[in-house]
Design an enzyme around this catalytic site. Sequence first.
Site, PDB file in Angstrom:
ATOM      1  N   LEU A 139      35.373  -8.016  -6.656  1.00 27.10           N
ATOM      2  CA  LEU A 139      34.750  -8.235  -5.347  1.00 27.10           C
ATOM      3  C   LEU A 139      34.499  -9.726  -5.058  1.00 27.10           C
ATOM      4  O   LEU A 139      33.889 -10.420  -5.858  1.00 27.10           O
ATOM      5  CB  LEU A 139      33.406  -7.486  -5.317  1.00 27.10           C
ATOM      6  CG  LEU A 139      32.653  -7.569  -3.992  1.00 27.10           C
ATOM      7  CD1 LEU A 139      33.384  -6.806  -2.922  1.00 27.10           C
ATOM      8  CD2 LEU A 139      31.240  -7.053  -4.175  1.00 27.10           C
ATOM      9  N   ASP A 140      34.883 -10.175  -3.899  1.00 29.11           N
ATOM     10  CA  ASP A 140      34.652 -11.553  -3.463  1.00 29.11           C
ATOM     11  C   ASP A 140      35.262 -12.576  -4.418  1.00 29.11           C
ATOM     12  O   ASP A 140      34.845 -13.731  -4.464  1.00 29.11           O
ATOM     13  CB  ASP A 140      33.148 -11.851  -3.317  1.00 29.11           C
ATOM     14  CG  ASP A 140      32.501 -11.033  -2.211  1.00 29.11           C
ATOM     15  OD1 ASP A 140      33.241 -10.476  -1.382  1.00 29.11           O
ATOM     16  OD2 ASP A 140      31.273 -10.958  -2.179  1.00 29.11           O
TER      17      ASP A 140
END
Lengths: 288, 288, 288, 288
Positions: B230-231
């Site tokens: 994520l990210d």
Amino acid sequence: MPNAIKPWVFTASCPSKLGTVDVVTRYMAEAGNYVDEIHSFDDRVSKRFFIRIEFQPTEADFSAEKFDAAFGPRASEFEMEWELTEPEHRPRVAILVSKYDHCLNDLLYRHRTGQLNIEIPVIISNHPDLEHLAEWHGIPYYHLPITPDTKPEQEAEIVKLLEQYDIELVVLARYMQVLSPWMCEQLNGKAINIHHSLLPGFKGARPYHQAWEKGVKMVGATAHYVNNDLDEGPIITQGIQTVDHAFYPEDLISKGQDVERVTLFNAIRYHIEKRVFLNEGRTVVFSS
Amino acid sequence: MPNAIKPWVFTASCPSKLGTVDVVTRYMAEAGNYVDEIHSFDDRVSKRFFIRIEFQPTEADFSAEKFDAAFGPRASEFEMEWELTEPEHRPRVAILVSKYDHCLNDLLYRHRTGQLNIEIPVIISNHPDLEHLAEWHGIPYYHLPITPDTKPEQEAEIVKLLEQYDIELVVLARYMQVLSPWMCEQLNGKAINIHHSLLPGFKGARPYHQAWEKGVKMVGATAHYVNNDLDEGPIITQGIQTVDHAFYPEDLISKGQDVERVTLFNAIRYHIEKRVFLNEGRTVVFSS
Amino acid sequence: MPNAIKPWVFTASCPSKLGTVDVVTRYMAEAGNYVDEIHSFDDRVSKRFFIRIEFQPTEADFSAEKFDAAFGPRASEFEMEWELTEPEHRPRVAILVSKYDHCLNDLLYRHRTGQLNIEIPVIISNHPDLEHLAEWHGIPYYHLPITPDTKPEQEAEIVKLLEQYDIELVVLARYMQVLSPWMCEQLNGKAINIHHSLLPGFKGARPYHQAWEKGVKMVGATAHYVNNDLDEGPIITQGIQTVDHAFYPEDLISKGQDVERVTLFNAIRYHIEKRVFLNEGRTVVFSS
Amino acid sequence: MPNAIKPWVFTASCPSKLGTVDVVTRYMAEAGNYVDEIHSFDDRVSKRFFIRIEFQPTEADFSAEKFDAAFGPRASEFEMEWELTEPEHRPRVAILVSKYDHCLNDLLYRHRTGQLNIEIPVIISNHPDLEHLAEWHGIPYYHLPITPDTKPEQEAEIVKLLEQYDIELVVLARYMQVLSPWMCEQLNGKAINIHHSLLPGFKGARPYHQAWEKGVKMVGATAHYVNNDLDEGPIITQGIQTVDHAFYPEDLISKGQDVERVTLFNAIRYHIEKRVFLNEGRTVVFSS
């Protein structure tokens, strides 16, 4: 076109309350102080009020003492912390450096040409490398080497020098040393550091290498006040530069130096022009 | 002034080796392909070579099949991954949204006016709010609500829609949902997300609130490929905006939207113009 | 975090004189008006004073009429032109367009989402092309074609519409027509135009083509008030974009549109938030 | 991470024609020259082709002479103007100044620290003021005063010095003199000037005062080649800075200096890295 006259600067902050502006501006008018510029801001979260005024006295008998005596009691009612800065005031600034000279060179140039209205009575470094620069500008240079063992002594020596030279502001112009908690305490609120990343991204060591690893497309610099928490002091200003895949870490370092030096200069200028206020770990900056 | 002719685009990457350029450009010349523009880059760290060429065929019997048959064997010697994109190619892009419409509105506008040369056969959302926008543009809109319990089913439905509509690229235009590892796997390398901070600063939720807490003087946006982390997917491009003490979180949110939508648009444009290459967790972007 | 409350805005300008600030701020305090923010500037060349204050009334019986009655006489002594803008005020704005829709689309989007706090009661164009946009937003659209012969009549019709719809501000969102001196007179000081160059560079027609001829490396946009002198009205704000040799005129046009629409939006926002003051052919802008 | 090796640079331009790329890249491969980076551009208006290649020889017997002998005949067929620049090449640059030192100081700093890979064998000025700077850097400084009467003699002396010091590139670092047509002729294509405005806006004298009069919200700087037409030479690069109503002309001057020095540095760097090509009064710049 009328000539510029360097103004007096009045700054103040206090808890939010009806009448904070009026107590200041009414006095200005009554005392015959001509107002060139006002910025005020009332923070609805911290519930504090901040104001900065540039003015020119019109009364012949104007003096800081008189201002103090007349305005002081009015300010007390508002628990106002305030400061009057005279046009001729040139703060005494110590510069701490390591081996990189891009920030130092820039500050000395702007100092020499009058763009940065400060005194630089002393430059301190843990390396001898930049002595020639100091020498050319006729500024005393102290080489205070540091090892893990000698850190307490070295820091104490620095603090002694700051006292000896009556220093108002310390600039860490890429000093590259992690300060001890004791040292941070000594410098709290009166030292500006330049960190070579857009904080809070890339805290700590080798931020350009970290940035390269992440493949970021922008690198930046952050000028902040030193407090007890490394790379966490209140941010004054930040600068940015676009980069691409062809920048290896050494290129990021080289390119970033232009951002670092301008960002540090801006922060110092804002500080000495009394444009920066502390506001619960953040800053209010009436920039121009 | 001669008219613009939309060019064919050839892109390739392979391990670094003497002759990587020549194997491509020699074929171009032999096949009568007129070269408008070349960018190549050989990464000395990852030891990979990247090239992008815009060209116009001059031979009447030019075809992708012929190119493939003739160039394919030469490319194999260099373990080259390559792709030929025809001028008329309009990639089929699905847009995933939540409730914020600033990115969607911008993409639909640019799509409608031809600035973004794509098909948008489907818009998918976990909320019904933006259906009217899709409707006005005549694009099917699927409202697939999501709860912690129904996440697997909802994601499976999305993936089914992507197949049904023959989607090449998924754009998460502020979709606001944390994707499951399975979903990340499905989208790996073919989905672009816009994160509303200058990554790696302010990962996770409510980045503008985090930025406000830190008192930063710049906020940004990051467009990146979705991967399993994520990210943390490879960054394509980033945008930035200066802010000051007078910006409360809601102001950062509002101001940031202009940066988000331009940054996302740029990333999509780079992607569909075949300007972006994956390079070990980072990207090579031959921007224009 | 306390909620934002939209403030009242007080603005004023008058000849420079000791006490200009005090006459305003003293009244604010006496009337129980809580000041959130002040910007003031005293121009040493034009010898005029400008001030903008955001405030919130704390007295239950506050009203604009009361303010007027009490403050008016004090203001007169300073020959002060002043204005009070209530939080709920939504200026009635007419948009004039031609065929390009990038500015119109952007303004309508920001209007619809509340980013731009205005009423748009009417859109007027010399072409029918953008009627569908107006229709979708439920705004009356007047198609008033123009030829060299019918210009006087067409302009008279526009002015009649502006009266009929009780318009405060006219926005020329790429209207592309040279206004007659009579029309300029009608719009003087209450119309904002977007010019697609960084004025005073590239006045007149086809500025992007001019820019391409000169081989400039940056193109820009200028939002300015309409006055009697074409492309010479007081500048409100400007925007810029970097370009390179690979941009043909059509690319400059396409790229420039992003700068145009943001620049025009900023100018309108500054205007309706009462941040802009005329100052002898130039402007004072208390931007945020 | 492998160390950076400074590459050889090959640059060429010629009339547009099928095979222009191939004639270059095929030779590179055959001669065992490892290509790090290519940029090429074919201008559809001027119908000229431009290419820049960074490469590293892999053959032990590589030499510029051998390259010349082998590649020369192939280039002739394409009427190609080409140039080979060795990694160690440090162009000999003369700097002309007047009284302002911000550009000179910046160039000398970057020269001293290796950021600007040039020799500076001589500094020439019509004023004595900056001799101390030259002296500290150990560079000969010629003070050649100028009056309207002595201009021809003074310019002839400058040209003699340029020959004597075997100068490849002349940098007008705020030299502030209008050159005679004869002098322009001498410097045509081998001199870079910094003009303190965003040309073609504000040509001629006192551009910051002109900018202030117009009330612009951005000021800039333009680095361009000197040709026969004052302030009309081909633009290499431009820089920009946002300003507001509080900037009087002297503030614009002071602020603008940061843009001027960075813009001039960039232009010189692009030039010496062989990134700039003349293209019918405009330039092609393969920037990085």
